[in-house]
Motif scaffolding. Structure first.
Motif, PDB file in Angstrom:
ATOM      1  N   PRO A 121       0.814  -1.231   0.000  1.00  0.00           N
ATOM      2  CA  PRO A 121       0.000   0.000   0.000  1.00  0.00           C
ATOM      3  C   PRO A 121       0.836   1.265   0.000  1.00  0.00           C
ATOM      4  O   PRO A 121       0.505   2.248  -0.682  1.00  0.00           O
ATOM      5  N   PHE A 122       1.947   1.266   0.742  1.00  0.00           N
ATOM      6  CA  PHE A 122       2.829   2.429   0.762  1.00  0.00           C
ATOM      7  C   PHE A 122       3.502   2.624  -0.592  1.00  0.00           C
ATOM      8  O   PHE A 122       3.638   3.753  -1.084  1.00  0.00           O
ATOM      9  N   VAL A 123       3.943   1.520  -1.201  1.00  0.00           N
ATOM     10  CA  VAL A 123       4.629   1.603  -2.496  1.00  0.00           C
ATOM     11  C   VAL A 123       3.683   2.127  -3.572  1.00  0.00           C
ATOM     12  O   VAL A 123       4.057   2.998  -4.377  1.00  0.00           O
ATOM     13  N   MET A 124       2.447   1.633  -3.586  1.00  0.00           N
ATOM     14  CA  MET A 124       1.498   2.087  -4.592  1.00  0.00           C
ATOM     15  C   MET A 124       1.134   3.552  -4.391  1.00  0.00           C
ATOM     16  O   MET A 124       0.943   4.306  -5.358  1.00  0.00           O
ATOM     17  N   ALA A 125       1.035   3.984  -3.126  1.00  0.00           N
ATOM     18  CA  ALA A 125       0.798   5.407  -2.871  1.00  0.00           C
ATOM     19  C   ALA A 125       1.972   6.243  -3.356  1.00  0.00           C
ATOM     20  O   ALA A 125       1.790   7.341  -3.917  1.00  0.00           O
ATOM     21  N   GLY A 126       3.192   5.731  -3.173  1.00  0.00           N
ATOM     22  CA  GLY A 126       4.361   6.434  -3.688  1.00  0.00           C
ATOM     23  C   GLY A 126       4.387   6.497  -5.206  1.00  0.00           C
ATOM     24  O   GLY A 126       4.777   7.513  -5.787  1.00  0.00           O
ATOM     25  N   LEU A 127       3.950   5.422  -5.859  1.00  0.00           N
ATOM     26  CA  LEU A 127       3.877   5.431  -7.324  1.00  0.00           C
ATOM     27  C   LEU A 127       2.862   6.452  -7.820  1.00  0.00           C
ATOM     28  O   LEU A 127       3.080   7.114  -8.845  1.00  0.00           O
TER      29      LEU A 127
END
Length: 281
Positions: free
Chosen positions: A175-181
């Motif tokens: 979830p954090f990675v996708m928010a960063g993307l």
């Protein structure tokens, strides 16, 4: 029905805003080179698209954005993983990362253009630098936020560090990675446009600069509209990828299978009727 009403209200507000904008500009006789009316912006947009001018420059800007996004995201993910998973890497690299992050990336754009020229390379590097930090920080936070009790449980079951990473830490960080993307994609577009402002041979940013010299404010507004639509489309693409990857997440399941109140109520009524018929039989 509810969604259709929401769309109708949104379109009505948008149309009303454009009408108010047009009326204010014409009522106060605001010069076109200060604030053009929507009709002039629409004409400029039509001319630019019909002539193919906007399409050619848009393709070049999109190429810069996507290449910069991919390069910056990969670098941010792998470096964030290294910093989060290795104490020595964090000890030696994290201070430099913080120092470099504090630098305004817009101020680096002229240096990047001087070092790498006016071509595609400088735009990709600038877009990658801007897109790099959101994913780096989100990856570090996501990997470090794994529940230590679960980590200890997996270690008690003789799980290796690699197994803990792939089975616990990475899913927890998704979830954090996708928010960063999501943030990195928009930042990459901004970085490409800023680099084109500084110096470029093609691209929408260069086109805006050219129109600024010619006092073509209607053309600048039309390009801003294109950039807004492109940003929205890129954001929706990331959202679709997120729903595909994170189908197991409860919040994403609600987005993938939206059920309106009417449909849910109809299903409940249907179950009640079937139950009553079964009892009657």
């Amino acid at each position: 029905m509810k969604n259709m009403r929401n769309v109708a209200v949104t379109l009505a507000i948008f149309a009303g805003s454009l009408g108010a904008w047009e009326a204010v500009v014409r009522a106060f006789e605001i010069p076109i080179f200060i604030l053009p009316p929507p009709s002039q912006v629409a004409m400029a947009l039509y001319r630019g698209i019909a002539s193919g001018l906007y399409i050619n420059h848009l393709g070049y800007t999109l190429l810069e954005t996507l290449l910069g996004f991919i390069a910056g995201s990969l670098l941010g993910f792998f470096l964030g993983t290294a910093v989060a998973m290795n104490r020595w890497v964090e000890f030696f690299l994290y201070p430099y990362i913080v120092m470099f992050q504090s630098l305004p990336k817009v101020a680096l754009a002229p240096l990047i253009v001087v070092w790498f020229g006016l071509g595609l390379t400088s735009k990709v590097i600038n877009a990658a630098l801007v897109a790099f930090f959101p994913l780096l920080v989100n990856t570090m936070v996501g990997l470090k936020s794994a529940d230590e009790d679960r980590v200890s449980l997996m270690r008690s079951l003789a799980a290796s560090d690699r197994q803990i990473f792939w089975m616990l830490r990475l899913p927890n960080a998704l979830p954090f990675v996708m928010a960063g993307l999501d943030v990195a994609m928009i930042f990459a577009l901004i970085g490409a446009i800023v680099a084109e402002f500084v110096g470029a041979q093609r691209g929408l940013g260069m086109l805006i600069q050219s129109m600024n010299f010619n006092m073509d404010v209607s053309g600048q507004f039309s390009i801003l509209i294109i950039l807004s639509v492109v940003g929205l489309i890129l954001n929706r693409i990331i959202m679709l990828i997120r729903r595909r990857i994170m189908f197991w997440d409860p919040s994403e399941k609600n987005l993938i299978e939206p059920a309106t109140d009417e449909v849910a109520a109809a299903r409940r009524i249907g179950r009640v009727v079937e139950a009553k018929e079964g009892v009657a039989r």
